[in-house]
Design an enzyme around this catalytic site. Structure first.
Site, PDB file in Angstrom:
ATOM      1  N   ARG A  84      12.460   5.133 -13.201  1.00 19.69           N
ATOM      2  CA  ARG A  84      11.928   6.484 -13.024  1.00 19.69           C
ATOM      3  C   ARG A  84      10.447   6.337 -12.682  1.00 19.69           C
ATOM      4  O   ARG A  84       9.798   5.419 -13.149  1.00 19.69           O
ATOM      5  CB  ARG A  84      11.999   7.270 -14.345  1.00 19.69           C
ATOM      6  CG  ARG A  84      13.359   7.571 -14.841  1.00 19.69           C
ATOM      7  CD  ARG A  84      13.363   8.334 -16.171  1.00 19.69           C
ATOM      8  NE  ARG A  84      12.209   8.110 -17.044  1.00 19.69           N
ATOM      9  CZ  ARG A  84      11.287   9.011 -17.340  1.00 19.69           C
ATOM     10  NH1 ARG A  84      11.351  10.222 -16.864  1.00 19.69           N
ATOM     11  NH2 ARG A  84      10.291   8.732 -18.155  1.00 19.69           N
ATOM     12  N   GLU A  90      -8.518  -7.999 -15.432  1.00 20.64           N
ATOM     13  CA  GLU A  90      -7.196  -8.579 -15.708  1.00 20.64           C
ATOM     14  C   GLU A  90      -6.591  -9.137 -14.425  1.00 20.64           C
ATOM     15  O   GLU A  90      -6.357  -8.397 -13.461  1.00 20.64           O
ATOM     16  CB  GLU A  90      -6.261  -7.512 -16.289  1.00 20.64           C
ATOM     17  CG  GLU A  90      -6.758  -6.959 -17.607  1.00 20.64           C
ATOM     18  CD  GLU A  90      -5.783  -6.016 -18.288  1.00 20.64           C
ATOM     19  OE1 GLU A  90      -6.097  -5.593 -19.420  1.00 20.64           O
ATOM     20  OE2 GLU A  90      -4.726  -5.670 -17.703  1.00 20.64           O
ATOM     21  N   TYR A 131       9.980  -6.660 -24.044  1.00 22.36           N
ATOM     22  CA  TYR A 131       8.700  -5.950 -24.033  1.00 22.36           C
ATOM     23  C   TYR A 131       8.790  -4.828 -25.064  1.00 22.36           C
ATOM     24  O   TYR A 131       9.618  -3.933 -24.950  1.00 22.36           O
ATOM     25  CB  TYR A 131       8.326  -5.366 -22.659  1.00 22.36           C
ATOM     26  CG  TYR A 131       6.990  -4.681 -22.818  1.00 22.36           C
ATOM     27  CD1 TYR A 131       5.814  -5.403 -22.744  1.00 22.36           C
ATOM     28  CD2 TYR A 131       6.922  -3.339 -23.176  1.00 22.36           C
ATOM     29  CE1 TYR A 131       4.591  -4.799 -22.995  1.00 22.36           C
ATOM     30  CE2 TYR A 131       5.701  -2.728 -23.436  1.00 22.36           C
ATOM     31  CZ  TYR A 131       4.539  -3.473 -23.347  1.00 22.36           C
ATOM     32  OH  TYR A 131       3.346  -2.883 -23.622  1.00 22.36           O
TER      33      TYR A 131
HETATM   34  P1  FAD Z   1       2.446 -11.072 -31.332  1.00 22.00           P
HETATM   35  O1  FAD Z   1       1.336 -10.122 -31.440  1.00 22.00           O
HETATM   36  O2  FAD Z   1       2.515 -11.956 -30.149  1.00 22.00           O
HETATM   37  O3  FAD Z   1       2.445 -11.981 -32.649  1.00 22.00           O
HETATM   38  C1  FAD Z   1       3.142 -13.203 -32.732  1.00 22.00           C
HETATM   39  C2  FAD Z   1       2.260 -14.200 -33.441  1.00 22.00           C
HETATM   40  O4  FAD Z   1       3.028 -15.381 -33.679  1.00 22.00           O
HETATM   41  C3  FAD Z   1       1.061 -14.639 -32.607  1.00 22.00           C
HETATM   42  O5  FAD Z   1      -0.124 -14.439 -33.347  1.00 22.00           O
HETATM   43  C4  FAD Z   1       1.300 -16.111 -32.344  1.00 22.00           C
HETATM   44  O6  FAD Z   1       0.118 -16.887 -32.345  1.00 22.00           O
HETATM   45  C5  FAD Z   1       2.188 -16.494 -33.526  1.00 22.00           C
HETATM   46  N1  FAD Z   1       3.017 -17.663 -33.250  1.00 22.00           N
HETATM   47  C6  FAD Z   1       3.842 -17.849 -32.182  1.00 22.00           C
HETATM   48  N2  FAD Z   1       4.432 -19.044 -32.275  1.00 22.00           N
HETATM   49  C7  FAD Z   1       3.976 -19.633 -33.411  1.00 22.00           C
HETATM   50  C8  FAD Z   1       4.214 -20.880 -34.037  1.00 22.00           C
HETATM   51  N3  FAD Z   1       5.018 -21.790 -33.495  1.00 22.00           N
HETATM   52  N4  FAD Z   1       3.578 -21.156 -35.202  1.00 22.00           N
HETATM   53  C9  FAD Z   1       2.725 -20.248 -35.741  1.00 22.00           C
HETATM   54  N5  FAD Z   1       2.466 -19.047 -35.196  1.00 22.00           N
HETATM   55  C10 FAD Z   1       3.083 -18.744 -34.038  1.00 22.00           C
HETATM   56  N6  FAD Z   1       1.700  -1.881 -26.971  1.00 22.00           N
HETATM   57  C11 FAD Z   1       1.328  -0.592 -27.180  1.00 22.00           C
HETATM   58  O7  FAD Z   1       1.956   0.105 -27.993  1.00 22.00           O
HETATM   59  N7  FAD Z   1       0.252  -0.051 -26.520  1.00 22.00           N
HETATM   60  C12 FAD Z   1      -0.468  -0.766 -25.608  1.00 22.00           C
HETATM   61  O8  FAD Z   1      -1.419  -0.232 -25.031  1.00 22.00           O
HETATM   62  C13 FAD Z   1      -0.077  -2.124 -25.353  1.00 22.00           C
HETATM   63  N8  FAD Z   1      -0.746  -2.867 -24.467  1.00 22.00           N
HETATM   64  C14 FAD Z   1      -0.331  -4.146 -24.202  1.00 22.00           C
HETATM   65  C15 FAD Z   1      -1.035  -4.899 -23.264  1.00 22.00           C
HETATM   66  C16 FAD Z   1      -0.619  -6.197 -22.959  1.00 22.00           C
HETATM   67  C17 FAD Z   1      -1.383  -7.013 -21.943  1.00 22.00           C
HETATM   68  C18 FAD Z   1       0.533  -6.736 -23.596  1.00 22.00           C
HETATM   69  C19 FAD Z   1       1.041  -8.115 -23.233  1.00 22.00           C
HETATM   70  C20 FAD Z   1       1.204  -6.007 -24.564  1.00 22.00           C
HETATM   71  C21 FAD Z   1       0.782  -4.715 -24.884  1.00 22.00           C
HETATM   72  N9  FAD Z   1       1.418  -3.965 -25.865  1.00 22.00           N
HETATM   73  C22 FAD Z   1       1.036  -2.654 -26.078  1.00 22.00           C
HETATM   74  C23 FAD Z   1       2.486  -4.541 -26.699  1.00 22.00           C
HETATM   75  C24 FAD Z   1       1.933  -5.179 -28.022  1.00 22.00           C
HETATM   76  O9  FAD Z   1       1.053  -6.211 -27.683  1.00 22.00           O
HETATM   77  C25 FAD Z   1       3.101  -5.700 -28.860  1.00 22.00           C
HETATM   78  O10 FAD Z   1       3.945  -4.640 -29.210  1.00 22.00           O
HETATM   79  C26 FAD Z   1       2.684  -6.398 -30.181  1.00 22.00           C
HETATM   80  O11 FAD Z   1       1.521  -7.135 -30.072  1.00 22.00           O
HETATM   81  C27 FAD Z   1       3.810  -7.315 -30.599  1.00 22.00           C
HETATM   82  O12 FAD Z   1       3.587  -7.837 -31.889  1.00 22.00           O
HETATM   83  P2  FAD Z   1       4.381  -9.135 -32.357  1.00 22.00           P
HETATM   84  O13 FAD Z   1       4.035  -9.373 -33.770  1.00 22.00           O
HETATM   85  O14 FAD Z   1       5.821  -9.010 -31.987  1.00 22.00           O
HETATM   86  O15 FAD Z   1       3.852 -10.317 -31.408  1.00 22.00           O
END
Ligand code: FAD
Length: 366
Positions: free
Chosen positions: A171, A299, A347
């Site tokens: 969309r 970026e 995502y």
């Molecule tokens: P992460 O934040 O990636 O946390 C995972 C952690 O695990 C990391 O700190 C990593 O270092 C650690 N890790 C991985 N492997 C290992 C290992 N082997 N040993 C130890 N530690 C490890 N969402 C929104 O709602 N609004 C926004 O405006 C938005 N903007 C975004 C912009 C970008 C460029 C991106 C890529 C994403 C965006 N998002 C946004 C999405 C948001 O970033 C995610 O929803 C959120 O950060 C995910 O959290 P998480 O804990 O799943 O992953």
């Protein structure tokens, strides 16, 4: 076994789960391979400005439970995301709305805008879009596509819109009101004081060990708890034995500038192909900063290869099928739960990550 849970990843998923587990009286150790908390929502303070190190993050949600949950840890400001697009020195408001159409065609009413868009779509006579270009043209017509979608999308994916599948764009919302609020969600804002403080608050009373890679130390770490929440890459956990899941990556070029206001808006998208970056973020505008200096990040989307920072999963048929195979392997690991954007190869906006972590906590914590 020292802990009820070992949580791999101090990002949003790991921190929400740890907070809930602690509330239920469980002991947790959170580890992260990075040198800081917060995963991708980490903010680093530079000259009093919260700099979103891994890309701009705006919390937006229509889920009141998630909004209330986050408001326990911080107060949100009144930021409303209203990005602007720059195409060859012409500025257009986003998302596509009456301000955009008025600037494009010098018109005033929704009826005039609809008529132009419909006539552009009709003249193309696309019955079944074969690629992303045809899909976008059949949804918004020529002008919006050429000026605001084509170049940006080609930079983001690193290939021509004609070589990208139509399904990427399902969309393309067109808004026939003068409303520049990018999100349709009921709630949005930026935590006052930054996201890192929110994560610190979530993890109060929880043991944390940074600079610790689970995969490099799994034998010793597995001895610490019989329950593991793993938020790293699912294919890396299995040593990529079925193949490598693909991502798109982004390179951020951050600069401090000796001016109080560089671009007048937090987010400006560069939609022409010739400019190599997709966006410039001016971080202070997320929090209405009045410092005498500013910090910007350009970026640059890039190809991703193993070992680099993964940002956007490429959820095409091939990768989804491979993920499905990894998911089956993951289900056989009785002591490990895979969660978050890397563990589920998905995502995930922040609100969805919070929702998923809360749901998991509700399901397994007694
Ligand atoms: P992460 O934040 O990636 O946390 C995972 C952690 O695990 C990391 O700190 C990593 O270092 C650690 N890790 C991985 N492997 C290992 C290992 N082997 N040993 C130890 N530690 C490890 N969402 C929104 O709602 N609004 C926004 O405006 C938005 N903007 C975004 C912009 C970008 C460029 C991106 C890529 C994403 C965006 N998002 C946004 C999405 C948001 O970033 C995610 O929803 C959120 O950060 C995910 O959290 P998480 O804990 O799943 O992953």
């Amino acid at each position: 076994m020292n802990y009820d849970y070992l949580i791999v990843g101090a990002g949003l998923y790991g921190a929400v789960f740890a907070h809930e587990a602690r509330k239920k009286g469980k002991s947790c150790l959170v580890i992260d391979k990075r040198e800081h908390l917060g995963g991708n929502i980490y903010c680093e303070e530079i000259k009093g400005i919260q700099v979103h190190k891994y890309g701009a993050h705006i919390l937006h949600t229509s889920n009141k439970k998630v909004w209330d949950y986050m408001n326990q840890f911080c107060e949100f400001n009144q930021y409303i995301n209203s990005p602007v697009a720059m195409y060859k020195d012409e500025l257009y408001n986003l998302p596509f709305n009456m301000n955009t159409f008025s600037k494009l065609w010098g018109i005033r009413t929704p009826a005039e805008a609809k008529k132009i868009i419909q006539s552009q779509i009709a003249s193309l006579n696309i019955i079944e879009p074969k690629n992303l270009e045809e899909q976008a043209l059949s949804l918004v017509g020529t002008d919006v596509y050429e000026k605001l979608i084509k170049g940006y999308t080609e930079k983001q994916w690193g290939r021509s819109c004609r070589d990208l599948p139509a399904f990427i764009i399902k969309r393309l919302p067109l808004r026939f009101t003068y409303d520049n609020n990018y999100f349709n969600d009921r709630y949005q804002g930026i935590p006052i004081g930054g996201y890192t403080k929110v994560i610190e608050k979530m993890l109060e009373g929880v043991d944390v060990q940074l600079n610790t890679d689970y995969l490099e130390n799994r034998q010793e770490l597995n001895k610490l708890s019989k329950n593991i929440i793993y938020t790293g890459m699912i294919d890396a956990y299995f040593d990529y034995k079925l193949g490598v899941l693909e991502y798109r990556s982004v390179r951020f070029e951050t600069e401090e500038l000796d001016t109080d206001n560089f671009q007048g808006n937090a987010v400006i998208n560069y939609t022409e192909k010739e400019v190599p970056f997709t966006r410039i973020i001016e971080h202070k505008h997320f929090e209405f900063g009045n410092q005498p200096v500013t910090v910007i990040s350009k970026e640059y989307p890039s190809e991703w290869s193993k070992g680099e920072e993964p940002y956007y999963p490429i959820n095409n048929d091939k990768n989804n099928a491979l993920y499905e195979e990894y998911r089956k392997l993951a289900q056989m690991e009785s002591r490990i739960i895979f969660g978050g954007r890397l563990g589920e190869y998905k995502y995930y906006d922040m609100d969805k990550v919070i929702e998923a972590a809360l749901l998991k906590a509700e399901e397994i914590l007694v």
